[in-house]
Design a protein around this motif. Structure first.
Motif, PDB file in Angstrom:
ATOM      1  N   ASN A 160       0.830  -1.221   0.000  1.00  0.00           N
ATOM      2  CA  ASN A 160       0.000   0.000   0.000  1.00  0.00           C
ATOM      3  C   ASN A 160       0.860   1.264   0.000  1.00  0.00           C
ATOM      4  O   ASN A 160       0.694   2.151   0.835  1.00  0.00           O
ATOM      5  N   HIS A 161       1.792   1.324  -0.940  1.00  0.00           N
ATOM      6  CA  HIS A 161       2.673   2.489  -1.117  1.00  0.00           C
ATOM      7  C   HIS A 161       3.606   2.705   0.075  1.00  0.00           C
ATOM      8  O   HIS A 161       4.136   3.816   0.243  1.00  0.00           O
ATOM      9  N   ILE A 162       3.807   1.686   0.881  1.00  0.00           N
ATOM     10  CA  ILE A 162       4.758   1.780   1.993  1.00  0.00           C
ATOM     11  C   ILE A 162       5.907   0.822   1.701  1.00  0.00           C
ATOM     12  O   ILE A 162       5.710  -0.378   1.507  1.00  0.00           O
ATOM     13  N   ARG A 198       6.230   7.541  -2.417  1.00  0.00           N
ATOM     14  CA  ARG A 198       5.807   6.506  -1.478  1.00  0.00           C
ATOM     15  C   ARG A 198       6.255   6.896  -0.066  1.00  0.00           C
ATOM     16  O   ARG A 198       6.916   7.915   0.123  1.00  0.00           O
ATOM     17  N   LEU A 199       5.904   6.044   0.892  1.00  0.00           N
ATOM     18  CA  LEU A 199       6.270   6.256   2.281  1.00  0.00           C
ATOM     19  C   LEU A 199       7.251   5.184   2.716  1.00  0.00           C
ATOM     20  O   LEU A 199       7.201   4.047   2.245  1.00  0.00           O
ATOM     21  N   LEU A 200       8.145   5.561   3.626  1.00  0.00           N
ATOM     22  CA  LEU A 200       9.078   4.602   4.211  1.00  0.00           C
ATOM     23  C   LEU A 200       8.503   4.087   5.511  1.00  0.00           C
ATOM     24  O   LEU A 200       7.960   4.856   6.329  1.00  0.00           O
ATOM     25  N   ASN A 201       8.620   2.783   5.715  1.00  0.00           N
ATOM     26  CA  ASN A 201       8.083   2.151   6.911  1.00  0.00           C
ATOM     27  C   ASN A 201       8.647   2.820   8.168  1.00  0.00           C
ATOM     28  O   ASN A 201       9.821   3.189   8.241  1.00  0.00           O
ATOM     29  N   SER A 202       7.799   2.983   9.164  1.00  0.00           N
ATOM     30  CA  SER A 202       8.209   3.663  10.396  1.00  0.00           C
ATOM     31  C   SER A 202       9.331   2.905  11.115  1.00  0.00           C
ATOM     32  O   SER A 202      10.173   3.514  11.781  1.00  0.00           O
ATOM     33  N   SER A 203       9.364   1.583  10.974  1.00  0.00           N
ATOM     34  CA  SER A 203      10.441   0.819  11.606  1.00  0.00           C
ATOM     35  C   SER A 203      11.789   1.145  10.972  1.00  0.00           C
ATOM     36  O   SER A 203      12.816   1.214  11.670  1.00  0.00           O
ATOM     37  N   ASN A 204      11.813   1.345   9.655  1.00  0.00           N
ATOM     38  CA  ASN A 204      13.047   1.765   8.986  1.00  0.00           C
ATOM     39  C   ASN A 204      13.454   3.171   9.405  1.00  0.00           C
ATOM     40  O   ASN A 204      14.651   3.456   9.600  1.00  0.00           O
ATOM     41  N   ARG A 205      12.486   4.057   9.570  1.00  0.00           N
ATOM     42  CA  ARG A 205      12.786   5.419  10.031  1.00  0.00           C
ATOM     43  C   ARG A 205      13.422   5.385  11.421  1.00  0.00           C
ATOM     44  O   ARG A 205      14.414   6.083  11.681  1.00  0.00           O
ATOM     45  N   ASN A 206      12.844   4.604  12.302  1.00  0.00           N
ATOM     46  CA  ASN A 206      13.384   4.506  13.662  1.00  0.00           C
ATOM     47  C   ASN A 206      14.778   3.882  13.657  1.00  0.00           C
ATOM     48  O   ASN A 206      15.628   4.238  14.489  1.00  0.00           O
ATOM     49  N   TRP A 207      15.031   2.951  12.760  1.00  0.00           N
ATOM     50  CA  TRP A 207      16.346   2.309  12.675  1.00  0.00           C
ATOM     51  C   TRP A 207      17.423   3.333  12.321  1.00  0.00           C
ATOM     52  O   TRP A 207      18.499   3.366  12.926  1.00  0.00           O
ATOM     53  N   PHE A 208      17.149   4.197  11.332  1.00  0.00           N
ATOM     54  CA  PHE A 208      18.097   5.247  10.977  1.00  0.00           C
ATOM     55  C   PHE A 208      18.225   6.273  12.104  1.00  0.00           C
ATOM     56  O   PHE A 208      19.328   6.780  12.374  1.00  0.00           O
ATOM     57  N   SER A 209      17.117   6.577  12.751  1.00  0.00           N
ATOM     58  CA  SER A 209      17.160   7.560  13.839  1.00  0.00           C
ATOM     59  C   SER A 209      18.025   7.066  14.999  1.00  0.00           C
ATOM     60  O   SER A 209      18.755   7.850  15.624  1.00  0.00           O
ATOM     61  N   GLU A 235      25.826  11.828   7.796  1.00  0.00           N
ATOM     62  CA  GLU A 235      24.909  12.640   8.593  1.00  0.00           C
ATOM     63  C   GLU A 235      23.492  12.579   8.042  1.00  0.00           C
ATOM     64  O   GLU A 235      22.517  12.676   8.802  1.00  0.00           O
ATOM     65  N   LEU A 236      23.376  12.412   6.732  1.00  0.00           N
ATOM     66  CA  LEU A 236      22.057  12.392   6.090  1.00  0.00           C
ATOM     67  C   LEU A 236      22.079  11.382   4.950  1.00  0.00           C
ATOM     68  O   LEU A 236      23.064  11.300   4.211  1.00  0.00           O
ATOM     69  N   VAL A 237      21.008  10.621   4.812  1.00  0.00           N
ATOM     70  CA  VAL A 237      20.859   9.648   3.737  1.00  0.00           C
ATOM     71  C   VAL A 237      19.624  10.022   2.922  1.00  0.00           C
ATOM     72  O   VAL A 237      18.531  10.212   3.477  1.00  0.00           O
ATOM     73  N   VAL A 238      19.816  10.140   1.609  1.00  0.00           N
ATOM     74  CA  VAL A 238      18.709  10.431   0.699  1.00  0.00           C
ATOM     75  C   VAL A 238      18.118   9.098   0.244  1.00  0.00           C
ATOM     76  O   VAL A 238      18.819   8.255  -0.316  1.00  0.00           O
ATOM     77  N   ILE A 239      16.820   8.913   0.487  1.00  0.00           N
ATOM     78  CA  ILE A 239      16.124   7.677   0.146  1.00  0.00           C
ATOM     79  C   ILE A 239      15.239   7.927  -1.073  1.00  0.00           C
ATOM     80  O   ILE A 239      14.385   8.819  -1.055  1.00  0.00           O
ATOM     81  N   GLY A 240      15.446   7.144  -2.131  1.00  0.00           N
ATOM     82  CA  GLY A 240      14.594   7.211  -3.309  1.00  0.00           C
ATOM     83  C   GLY A 240      13.711   5.980  -3.387  1.00  0.00           C
ATOM     84  O   GLY A 240      14.213   4.851  -3.397  1.00  0.00           O
ATOM     85  N   LEU A 241      12.400   6.183  -3.438  1.00  0.00           N
ATOM     86  CA  LEU A 241      11.451   5.076  -3.331  1.00  0.00           C
ATOM     87  C   LEU A 241      10.786   4.740  -4.658  1.00  0.00           C
ATOM     88  O   LEU A 241       9.593   4.448  -4.708  1.00  0.00           O
ATOM     89  N   GLY A 242      11.545   4.785  -5.750  1.00  0.00           N
ATOM     90  CA  GLY A 242      11.022   4.322  -7.026  1.00  0.00           C
ATOM     91  C   GLY A 242      10.460   5.421  -7.894  1.00  0.00           C
ATOM     92  O   GLY A 242      10.793   6.597  -7.749  1.00  0.00           O
TER      93      GLY A 242
END
Length: 254
Positions: free
Chosen positions: A173-175, A205-216, A194-201
Motif C-alpha cells: 500500500n505504497h509503503i 511513497r512512504l518509508l516504513n516507520s520501523s526503517n525510520r526509527n532504525w536510521f534515527s 549525517e544524512l541519507v537520501v532515500i529514493g522510493l522508485g
C-alpha cells in the motif's frame, strides 16, 4: 538731483552713468527707446553669462554620466543594454544560476537518471533489472558506489533446477520496507553519513516507520522522495557538503 533723474539713472548701463543728466533731458520718445535698449542689453548679459546644463541629456549639455555621454534620444535611454538581455536557452539560464558550478563534484556524482537505471560520472551504469532478471538498486556512501540486489535469484540444482527468488524489500500500500540485509551496511560503515537520501522508485511513497526509527537510532537523518528527485537532491547536497551525504535509491522504473 530730482527723483526723475534718479529713476532714469537706475536703468542705464555702467558706462553711461556720466551721461545720465544729459539723457534725462531727452525727449520722452527717445528716452523710452534708450531705456528699452539698455534693459535688453542687460537682459542678454544676464542670460548669456553662463552655460546652462540640461540634466536629462538634451541640447548642448556638457554633463557626463558615469558611463559616458548621455544619449539625447529617449528610445536609447529606455532600450535595455545588450549585455543585460536574458538568454532564451534554458540550459544557459541554469548555467548562469548554478552556484556550485565551480565546486568539486564527488566521484560518484549521478550524471543522469535513465528510465532503467542510473548513469554515474565515473562512467558506471547501474541498470535494473540485470541480466538475471533481478531488481538492482543503488547505494552511495562517500566516494564508493554499491549495487543493491533487491531481489536475488538462486538456482537450486537439487530441486529440478527450479528457480527461487529472495526478496530484500517489500511494497505494501505504497509503503516501502527495507529488510535488514540491505540496511546493515549503514551500521557497519564508519564514519556514518549525517544524512541519507532515500529514493522510493518511480512514484512518491512512504518509508516504513520501523526503517525510520532504525536510521534515527544510528543518528542519521533522512530525506525521502521518488528516485528521480532523490538523485537530484543527492547531487546537490553531496556537492555542497562532501563526505557526509549518503543515498539509497530504488530503480526509477520500480
Amino acid at each position: 538731483m530730482s527723483s526723475s533723474l534718479i529713476r532714469g539713472y537706475s536703468v542705464l548701463s555702467r558706462g553711461q552713468r556720466s551721461n545720465s543728466l544729459f539723457k534725462s533731458t531727452l525727449r520722452p520718445g527717445i528716452n523710452q527707446v534708450a531705456m528699452y535698449v539698455t534693459r535688453h542689453h542687460q537682459h542678454q548679459l544676464l542670460h548669456t553669462s553662463s552655460k546652462t546644463h540640461n540634466l536629462f541629456g538634451g541640447g548642448n549639455s556638457t554633463s557626463k554620466s558615469l558611463r559616458g555621454k548621455v544619449s539625447s534620444n529617449p528610445e536609447q535611454l529606455l532600450k535595455p543594454s545588450a549585455k543585460s538581455q536574458v538568454s532564451s536557452n534554458p540550459a544557459d539560464i541554469l548555467t548562469q544560476n548554478d552556484i556550485l558550478m565551480y565546486s568539486t563534484k564527488p566521484t560518484n556524482y549521478i550524471e543522469s537518471i535513465k528510465s532503467n537505471g542510473f548513469h554515474l560520472s565515473n562512467n558506471y551504469f547501474i541498470s535494473s533489472p540485470d541480466s538475471n532478471g533481478d531488481l538492482i538498486g543503488l547505494c552511495l556512501l562517500g566516494s564508493e558506489t554499491f549495487e543493491v540486489k533487491l531481489t536475488n535469484s538462486n538456482n537450486n540444482n537439487n530441486n529440478n533446477n527450479s528457480k527461487s527468488k529472495q526478496v530484500n524489500f517489500s511494497i505494501n500500500n505504497h509503503i516501502i520496507t527495507f529488510h535488514d540485509s540491505i540496511l546493515q551496511i549503514f551500521s557497519k560503515i564508519h564514519p556514518k553519513p549525517e544524512l541519507v537520501v532515500i529514493g522510493l522508485g518511480k512514484t512518491s511513497r512512504l518509508l516504513n516507520s520501523s526503517n525510520r526509527n532504525w536510521f534515527s537510532d544510528l543518528g542519521i537523518q533522512l530525506e525521502i522522495s521518488d528516485s528521480t528527485n532523490a538523485g537530484q537532491i543527492y547531487d546537490l547536497l553531496s556537492t555542497e557538503r562532501p563526505g557526509v551525504i549518503g543515498a539509497l535509491l530504488l530503480p526509477p522504473n520500480l
